[in-house]
Design a protein around this motif. Structure first.
Motif, PDB file in Angstrom:
ATOM      1  N   LEU A   8      47.024  41.571  40.937  1.00  0.00           N
ATOM      2  CA  LEU A   8      46.775  41.423  42.365  1.00  0.00           C
ATOM      3  C   LEU A   8      45.609  40.471  42.604  1.00  0.00           C
ATOM      4  O   LEU A   8      44.565  40.600  41.961  1.00  0.00           O
ATOM      5  N   LYS A   9      45.765  39.540  43.510  1.00  0.00           N
ATOM      6  CA  LYS A   9      44.678  38.650  43.912  1.00  0.00           C
ATOM      7  C   LYS A   9      44.388  38.948  45.380  1.00  0.00           C
ATOM      8  O   LYS A   9      45.187  38.658  46.268  1.00  0.00           O
ATOM      9  N   VAL A  10      43.237  39.565  45.628  1.00  0.00           N
ATOM     10  CA  VAL A  10      42.837  39.962  46.972  1.00  0.00           C
ATOM     11  C   VAL A  10      42.050  38.814  47.613  1.00  0.00           C
ATOM     12  O   VAL A  10      41.235  38.161  46.960  1.00  0.00           O
ATOM     13  N   GLN A  11      42.313  38.600  48.886  1.00  0.00           N
ATOM     14  CA  GLN A  11      41.635  37.527  49.608  1.00  0.00           C
ATOM     15  C   GLN A  11      40.114  37.708  49.552  1.00  0.00           C
ATOM     16  O   GLN A  11      39.616  38.837  49.644  1.00  0.00           O
ATOM     17  N   PRO A  12      39.387  36.600  49.397  1.00  0.00           N
ATOM     18  CA  PRO A  12      37.922  36.666  49.277  1.00  0.00           C
ATOM     19  C   PRO A  12      37.271  37.420  50.440  1.00  0.00           C
ATOM     20  O   PRO A  12      37.650  37.242  51.601  1.00  0.00           O
ATOM     21  N   GLY A  13      36.322  38.274  50.091  1.00  0.00           N
ATOM     22  CA  GLY A  13      35.579  39.029  51.087  1.00  0.00           C
ATOM     23  C   GLY A  13      36.219  40.322  51.527  1.00  0.00           C
ATOM     24  O   GLY A  13      35.623  41.096  52.271  1.00  0.00           O
ATOM     25  N   LEU A  14      37.454  40.582  51.062  1.00  0.00           N
ATOM     26  CA  LEU A  14      38.179  41.787  51.483  1.00  0.00           C
ATOM     27  C   LEU A  14      38.270  42.840  50.380  1.00  0.00           C
ATOM     28  O   LEU A  14      38.978  43.833  50.522  1.00  0.00           O
ATOM     29  N   GLU A  15      37.543  42.636  49.299  1.00  0.00           N
ATOM     30  CA  GLU A  15      37.659  43.526  48.142  1.00  0.00           C
ATOM     31  C   GLU A  15      37.307  44.975  48.485  1.00  0.00           C
ATOM     32  O   GLU A  15      38.032  45.897  48.090  1.00  0.00           O
ATOM     33  N   ASN A  16      36.216  45.199  49.191  1.00  0.00           N
ATOM     34  CA  ASN A  16      35.830  46.577  49.534  1.00  0.00           C
ATOM     35  C   ASN A  16      36.848  47.242  50.453  1.00  0.00           C
ATOM     36  O   ASN A  16      37.180  48.413  50.271  1.00  0.00           O
ATOM     37  N   ASP A  17      37.346  46.492  51.426  1.00  0.00           N
ATOM     38  CA  ASP A  17      38.375  47.031  52.325  1.00  0.00           C
ATOM     39  C   ASP A  17      39.649  47.346  51.552  1.00  0.00           C
ATOM     40  O   ASP A  17      40.304  48.364  51.800  1.00  0.00           O
ATOM     41  N   PHE A  18      40.015  46.455  50.628  1.00  0.00           N
ATOM     42  CA  PHE A  18      41.195  46.687  49.799  1.00  0.00           C
ATOM     43  C   PHE A  18      41.056  47.972  48.988  1.00  0.00           C
ATOM     44  O   PHE A  18      41.970  48.805  48.956  1.00  0.00           O
ATOM     45  N   GLU A  19      39.918  48.151  48.334  1.00  0.00           N
ATOM     46  CA  GLU A  19      39.725  49.338  47.507  1.00  0.00           C
ATOM     47  C   GLU A  19      39.772  50.612  48.349  1.00  0.00           C
ATOM     48  O   GLU A  19      40.334  51.621  47.908  1.00  0.00           O
ATOM     49  N   LEU A  36      54.690  59.012  37.702  1.00  0.00           N
ATOM     50  CA  LEU A  36      53.971  59.726  36.651  1.00  0.00           C
ATOM     51  C   LEU A  36      52.455  59.552  36.771  1.00  0.00           C
ATOM     52  O   LEU A  36      51.722  60.521  36.713  1.00  0.00           O
ATOM     53  N   SER A  37      51.995  58.304  36.939  1.00  0.00           N
ATOM     54  CA  SER A  37      50.561  58.056  37.066  1.00  0.00           C
ATOM     55  C   SER A  37      50.345  56.610  37.486  1.00  0.00           C
ATOM     56  O   SER A  37      51.263  55.788  37.413  1.00  0.00           O
ATOM     57  N   HIS A  38      49.103  56.320  37.902  1.00  0.00           N
ATOM     58  CA  HIS A  38      48.756  54.933  38.176  1.00  0.00           C
ATOM     59  C   HIS A  38      47.260  54.709  37.977  1.00  0.00           C
ATOM     60  O   HIS A  38      46.475  55.651  38.009  1.00  0.00           O
ATOM     61  N   GLU A  39      46.921  53.442  37.756  1.00  0.00           N
ATOM     62  CA  GLU A  39      45.537  53.016  37.556  1.00  0.00           C
ATOM     63  C   GLU A  39      45.342  51.671  38.242  1.00  0.00           C
ATOM     64  O   GLU A  39      46.239  50.828  38.225  1.00  0.00           O
ATOM     65  N   LEU A  40      44.171  51.479  38.814  1.00  0.00           N
ATOM     66  CA  LEU A  40      43.797  50.185  39.370  1.00  0.00           C
ATOM     67  C   LEU A  40      42.542  49.724  38.641  1.00  0.00           C
ATOM     68  O   LEU A  40      41.553  50.462  38.566  1.00  0.00           O
ATOM     69  N   HIS A  41      42.588  48.505  38.097  1.00  0.00           N
ATOM     70  CA  HIS A  41      41.467  47.962  37.344  1.00  0.00           C
ATOM     71  C   HIS A  41      40.954  46.697  38.028  1.00  0.00           C
ATOM     72  O   HIS A  41      41.748  45.829  38.401  1.00  0.00           O
ATOM     73  N   ARG A  42      39.637  46.583  38.171  1.00  0.00           N
ATOM     74  CA  ARG A  42      38.982  45.412  38.749  1.00  0.00           C
ATOM     75  C   ARG A  42      38.610  44.461  37.624  1.00  0.00           C
ATOM     76  O   ARG A  42      37.995  44.871  36.631  1.00  0.00           O
ATOM     77  N   CYS A  43      38.942  43.192  37.762  1.00  0.00           N
ATOM     78  CA  CYS A  43      38.617  42.181  36.753  1.00  0.00           C
ATOM     79  C   CYS A  43      37.111  41.930  36.730  1.00  0.00           C
ATOM     80  O   CYS A  43      36.472  41.811  37.778  1.00  0.00           O
ATOM     81  N   LEU A  44      36.555  41.852  35.546  1.00  0.00           N
ATOM     82  CA  LEU A  44      35.124  41.601  35.392  1.00  0.00           C
ATOM     83  C   LEU A  44      34.781  40.119  35.548  1.00  0.00           C
ATOM     84  O   LEU A  44      33.684  39.779  35.969  1.00  0.00           O
ATOM     85  N   GLU A  45      35.704  39.250  35.200  1.00  0.00           N
ATOM     86  CA  GLU A  45      35.424  37.822  35.222  1.00  0.00           C
ATOM     87  C   GLU A  45      35.767  37.130  36.543  1.00  0.00           C
ATOM     88  O   GLU A  45      35.139  36.133  36.893  1.00  0.00           O
ATOM     89  N   ILE A  46      36.772  37.627  37.249  1.00  0.00           N
ATOM     90  CA  ILE A  46      37.252  36.940  38.455  1.00  0.00           C
ATOM     91  C   ILE A  46      37.198  37.889  39.647  1.00  0.00           C
ATOM     92  O   ILE A  46      37.939  38.873  39.710  1.00  0.00           O
ATOM     93  N   LYS A  47      36.324  37.579  40.601  1.00  0.00           N
ATOM     94  CA  LYS A  47      36.173  38.405  41.797  1.00  0.00           C
ATOM     95  C   LYS A  47      37.484  38.415  42.594  1.00  0.00           C
ATOM     96  O   LYS A  47      38.124  37.384  42.768  1.00  0.00           O
ATOM     97  N   GLY A  48      37.888  39.597  43.021  1.00  0.00           N
ATOM     98  CA  GLY A  48      39.093  39.733  43.830  1.00  0.00           C
ATOM     99  C   GLY A  48      40.377  39.889  43.039  1.00  0.00           C
ATOM    100  O   GLY A  48      41.452  39.991  43.619  1.00  0.00           O
ATOM    101  N   LYS A  49      40.278  39.919  41.715  1.00  0.00           N
ATOM    102  CA  LYS A  49      41.471  40.070  40.874  1.00  0.00           C
ATOM    103  C   LYS A  49      41.529  41.502  40.352  1.00  0.00           C
ATOM    104  O   LYS A  49      40.523  42.040  39.876  1.00  0.00           O
TER     105      LYS A  49
END
Length: 104
Positions: A8-19, A36-49
């Protein structure tokens, strides 16, 4: 079991709203048949990914059961406007690894 994987690539500046919206959307997906289950992981290198991983009992539980449900319409309202570009959804199955490896 199948694994749905979505980058997922979230539009810049909307990361907190997205989460925050994703926390609400998590209640929707976790109530679906075959989920069964799900996980959401935030990329460490690329903001918004983000990487979304969802485990389903079978492919149809996602592609038919979830995608054609009224709950999916609510999921879309909560999340789809955050993405640019719209993500590609892929499904994977486990590969049996029978050999046992040891490090000396």
């Amino acid at each position: 079991m199948i694994l749905e994987a979505v980058m997922l690539k979230v539009q810049p500046g909307l990361e907190n709203d997205f989460e925050a919206a994703f926390k609400d959307a998590s209640k929707i997906i976790s109530s679906m048949n075959g989920y069964l289950s799900h996980e959401l992981h935030r990329c460490l290198e690329i903001k918004g990914k983000y990487l979304l991983l969802v485990k389903w009992q079978n492919l149809e539980d996602h592609t038919i059961g979830f995608r054609i449900s009224p709950e999916y319409q609510e999921w879309k309202k909560l999340l789809h406007h955050f993405y640019n570009p719209f993500p590609i959804v892929e499904h994977f199955e486990a590969v049996a690894l029978e050999a046992s490896y040891q490090l000396d």
